[in-house]
Design an enzyme around this catalytic site. Structure first.
Site, short mmCIF file in Angstrom:
data_model
loop_
_atom_site.label_atom_id
_atom_site.label_comp_id
_atom_site.label_asym_id
_atom_site.label_seq_id
_atom_site.Cartn_x
_atom_site.Cartn_y
_atom_site.Cartn_z
N HIS A 55 -46.68 -50.45 -33.63
CA HIS A 55 -45.62 -50.35 -32.25
C HIS A 55 -46.05 -49.70 -31.40
O HIS A 55 -47.35 -49.14 -31.04
CB HIS A 55 -44.69 -49.33 -33.04
CG HIS A 55 -43.85 -49.16 -34.46
ND1 HIS A 55 -43.20 -47.64 -35.49
CD2 HIS A 55 -44.13 -50.53 -36.09
CE1 HIS A 55 -42.64 -48.75 -36.33
NE2 HIS A 55 -43.36 -50.24 -36.37
N GLU A 57 -45.52 -46.67 -29.39
CA GLU A 57 -46.55 -45.42 -29.18
C GLU A 57 -47.71 -45.73 -29.76
O GLU A 57 -48.57 -45.72 -29.30
CB GLU A 57 -45.79 -44.71 -29.86
CG GLU A 57 -43.88 -44.23 -29.66
CD GLU A 57 -43.01 -44.96 -30.12
OE1 GLU A 57 -41.99 -44.38 -30.30
OE2 GLU A 57 -42.91 -46.10 -31.13
N CYS A 85 -40.40 -42.97 -34.77
CA CYS A 85 -40.98 -43.54 -36.99
C CYS A 85 -41.97 -41.91 -36.64
O CYS A 85 -42.72 -41.72 -36.54
CB CYS A 85 -40.85 -44.36 -36.55
SG CYS A 85 -42.33 -45.18 -36.49
N CYS A 88 -45.17 -43.10 -36.08
CA CYS A 88 -45.21 -42.74 -34.47
C CYS A 88 -45.79 -41.33 -34.59
O CYS A 88 -46.46 -41.06 -33.47
CB CYS A 88 -44.63 -43.72 -34.11
SG CYS A 88 -45.29 -45.94 -33.88
#
Length: 159
Positions: A55, A57, A85, A88
């Protein structure tokens, strides 16, 4: 003044998301800043790297830690185009990032077809007793536009 800084760095995260969309990735970007300097910025690389944890991040945190040769990102601020999420958020907590600033909400990602666990950052912070500060809805409209851009590029059909 504070809003101008927020917008400056959020724009960097948005540019990353747009680059990711052009490269066939999903519409998420992140930018990490410490002491007024960008220390990393990234877009989602899940499909390109065939790594479900890539992801925006997470990629940005990995770059920042590598660049600083430290797993401690105390004092850093992460700008994310969408509310992180749970994975993250946890990575931000473990890296000791001080502030999470995001645009779109996790519910927005779910509404746009992403397989999100809709546990808010505020809930994660509360349940985990995390000290990370959360600033939601920065440039929300501009960040929501990323989902439309992603759909227009016909990438959604692949997803």
């Amino acid at each position: 003044m504070r809003e101008l800084l927020f917008n400056k760095y959020m724009n960097e995260a948005i540019l990353q998301a747009e680059e990711g969309i052009r490269k066939g990735q999903t519409p998420f970007g992140a930018c990490i800043v410490r002491n007024g300097k960008i220390i990393s910025k990234a877009h989602n690389k899940v499909w390109g790297s065939i790594d479900i944890t890539a992801h925006a991040e997470i990629v940005a945190i990995r770059q920042a830690c590598k660049g600083l040769k430290s797993i401690d990102l105390s004092g850093a601020v992460i700008y994310s185009t969408c509310e992180p999420c749970p994975m993250c958020f946890s990575a931000c907590h473990w890296a000791k990032i001080s502030v999470i600033i995001y645009g779109a909400r996790i519910e927005d990602a779910a509404k746009n077809g992403f397989n999100e666990l809709t546990v808010s950052n505020r809930k994660m912070r509360q349940e985990g007793r995390s000290k990370v500060r959360i600033v939601p809805d920065v440039m929300r409209k501009e960040n929501l536009r990323l989902f439309s851009l992603w759909r227009e590029k016909s990438i959604a059909a692949v997803y």
